[in-house]
Design a protein around this motif. Structure first.
Motif, short mmCIF file in Angstrom:
data_model
loop_
_atom_site.label_atom_id
_atom_site.label_comp_id
_atom_site.label_asym_id
_atom_site.label_seq_id
_atom_site.Cartn_x
_atom_site.Cartn_y
_atom_site.Cartn_z
N ALA A 224 9.14 0.92 -6.36
CA ALA A 224 9.42 -0.43 -6.84
C ALA A 224 10.01 -1.29 -5.74
O ALA A 224 9.62 -2.46 -5.57
CB ALA A 224 10.37 -0.36 -8.04
N LEU A 225 10.95 -0.72 -4.97
CA LEU A 225 11.57 -1.47 -3.87
C LEU A 225 10.54 -1.86 -2.82
O LEU A 225 10.52 -3.01 -2.35
CB LEU A 225 12.68 -0.62 -3.24
N LEU A 226 9.65 -0.92 -2.46
CA LEU A 226 8.62 -1.22 -1.47
C LEU A 226 7.64 -2.27 -1.97
O LEU A 226 7.28 -3.21 -1.25
CB LEU A 226 7.88 0.07 -1.11
N LEU A 227 7.20 -2.11 -3.23
CA LEU A 227 6.23 -3.04 -3.80
C LEU A 227 6.80 -4.46 -3.88
O LEU A 227 6.15 -5.43 -3.48
CB LEU A 227 5.82 -2.58 -5.20
N LEU A 228 8.02 -4.59 -4.41
CA LEU A 228 8.60 -5.91 -4.59
C LEU A 228 8.97 -6.54 -3.25
O LEU A 228 8.90 -7.76 -3.10
CB LEU A 228 9.82 -5.82 -5.50
N THR A 229 9.34 -5.72 -2.26
CA THR A 229 9.58 -6.26 -0.93
C THR A 229 8.28 -6.78 -0.32
O THR A 229 8.25 -7.83 0.31
CB THR A 229 10.19 -5.18 0.00
N LEU B 259 13.61 8.67 -9.09
CA LEU B 259 14.00 8.12 -7.79
C LEU B 259 12.78 7.64 -7.02
O LEU B 259 12.81 6.58 -6.38
CB LEU B 259 14.73 9.20 -6.98
N GLN B 260 11.67 8.39 -7.11
CA GLN B 260 10.46 7.99 -6.40
C GLN B 260 9.90 6.69 -6.94
O GLN B 260 9.41 5.84 -6.20
CB GLN B 260 9.39 9.09 -6.50
N THR B 261 10.00 6.49 -8.27
CA THR B 261 9.57 5.23 -8.87
C THR B 261 10.43 4.09 -8.36
O THR B 261 9.94 2.99 -8.09
CB THR B 261 9.65 5.31 -10.40
N GLY B 262 11.74 4.35 -8.22
CA GLY B 262 12.64 3.32 -7.71
C GLY B 262 12.31 2.93 -6.28
O GLY B 262 12.32 1.75 -5.94
N ILE C 243 0.84 -1.21 0.00
CA ILE C 243 0.00 0.00 0.00
C ILE C 243 0.87 1.26 0.00
O ILE C 243 0.61 2.21 -0.73
CB ILE C 243 -0.96 -0.01 1.20
N ILE C 244 1.93 1.25 0.82
CA ILE C 244 2.85 2.40 0.86
C ILE C 244 3.53 2.57 -0.49
O ILE C 244 3.65 3.69 -1.02
CB ILE C 244 3.89 2.23 1.98
N GLY C 245 3.99 1.46 -1.05
CA GLY C 245 4.64 1.52 -2.35
C GLY C 245 3.71 2.01 -3.44
O GLY C 245 4.11 2.78 -4.32
N MET C 246 2.45 1.56 -3.39
CA MET C 246 1.47 2.01 -4.37
C MET C 246 1.26 3.52 -4.27
O MET C 246 1.15 4.22 -5.28
CB MET C 246 0.14 1.28 -4.14
#
Length: 307
Positions: A281-286, A275-278, A135-138
């Motif tokens: 992406a890290l939050l979503l994939l984690t 950078l924000q997309t990166g 949710i945070i990553g989204m």
């Protein structure tokens, strides 16, 4: 170091679900720049279904199907492919392929929430961590001003979310639906049903049909890749892996596909990476990692289906 024949087949199968499925975002994006989305998707799935039927017949698989199984295949084909994929391709007219792949990575999160709401299944602690990170990553992903400001971006994102809901609804439905025993044959019927529904949708939206001979070379190549590699090779590999390795290993495609899609979109389509997309992406994939590393259930295997 020598590998056995089965090891080589496993390596090839993982390559297919990692690279080919990750590449479908690029191929769809390249093709939809010229072709109407429903027309494009209909050709892909009808062609793929015909090839699968021919292969199934040559392998002497029974193509027999009951009325109930056919109706279930039509419904599954609509949820997974006609709507889930057809509308997704439509959204790619406005949404970058790499960005769309990150949104698609939310599928394990959504299936968990639906199982919690509809089936009242309890969430494990790893699932709750995964959902929170997702949710945070989204939020990080879709709250970027330069992205939201693009024409059609908001509606594209919303439509992709409806596609994810359709995919997850299809996963829950297929888990208990009466379908042909052979999964290869069941997939062929689903693809054919979806192709026919997409033809109807294309006509209803008055899309302009264009002869394949008049397509640009990159569009022709993209569609061939979608049919042979995205719809047939990757999905066949997916089913093979489910029978020969653990579901946890198969589900690792959830981490690799977005990376492949982002890199290909950046290289071939010059899509921007922020950078924000990166971080998103890290939050979503984690989050996906935590969800996939929890104790597995029977429904989890079906939920990874993605022709």
């Amino acid at each position: 170091m020598k590998f056995s024949k089965k090891t080589w087949i496993l390596i090839l199968a993982f390559f297919c679900i990692y690279v080919f499925w990750g590449s479908t975002y690029l191929w769809n994006k390249m093709a939809v720049l010229e072709l109407p989305p429903f027309f494009l998707a209909s050709i892909r799935f009808i062609s793929a279904s015909i090839i699968i039927f021919i292969i199934a017949r040559s392998l002497k698989y029974s193509l027999a199907i009951t009325k109930k199984q056919l109706l279930n295949c039509i419904l599954a084909g609509f949820l997974f492919l006609a709507y889930g994929n057809g509308v997704f391709v439509w959204a790619l007219k406005w949404v970058d392929s790499g960005f769309a792949s990150l949104l698609a990575a939310l599928q394990p999160l959504i299936i968990l929430l639906m199982m919690r709401i509809i089936q009242r299944k309890k969430l494990q602690w790893k699932s709750m961590v995964g959902v929170t990170l997702g949710i945070i990553g989204m939020y990080f992903l879709v709250s970027q001003n330069d992205i939201i400001a693009k024409d059609g971006m908001i509606i594209g994102i919303l439509m992709i979310f409806t596609c994810l809901i359709a995919w997850c609804s299809g996963s829950l439905f297929v888990a208990s639906a009466d379908l042909p025993a052979n999964f290869f044959v069941a997939t062929a019927y689903q693809m054919l049903s979806a192709g026919v529904l997409l033809v109807i949708g294309s006509l209803a939206f008055d899309e302009t049909w264009k002869s394949p001979l008049a397509w640009e070379a990159q569009t022709q190549i993209s569609l061939v890749c979608l049919i042979l590699f995205g719809s047939i090779a990757a999905f066949t590999s997916f089913n093979y892996l489910l029978k020969n390795v653990s579901p946890e290993k198969v589900s690792t495609s959830s981490f690799v596909n977005p990376v492949i899609a982002i890199l290909l979109g950046w290289y071939f389509l010059e899509e921007e990476l922020s950078l924000q997309t990166g971080i998103a992406a890290l939050l979503l994939l984690t989050g996906v990692y935590f969800i996939n590393s929890r104790k597995r259930t029977k429904d989890d295997v079906v939920a990874t289906k993605r022709p």
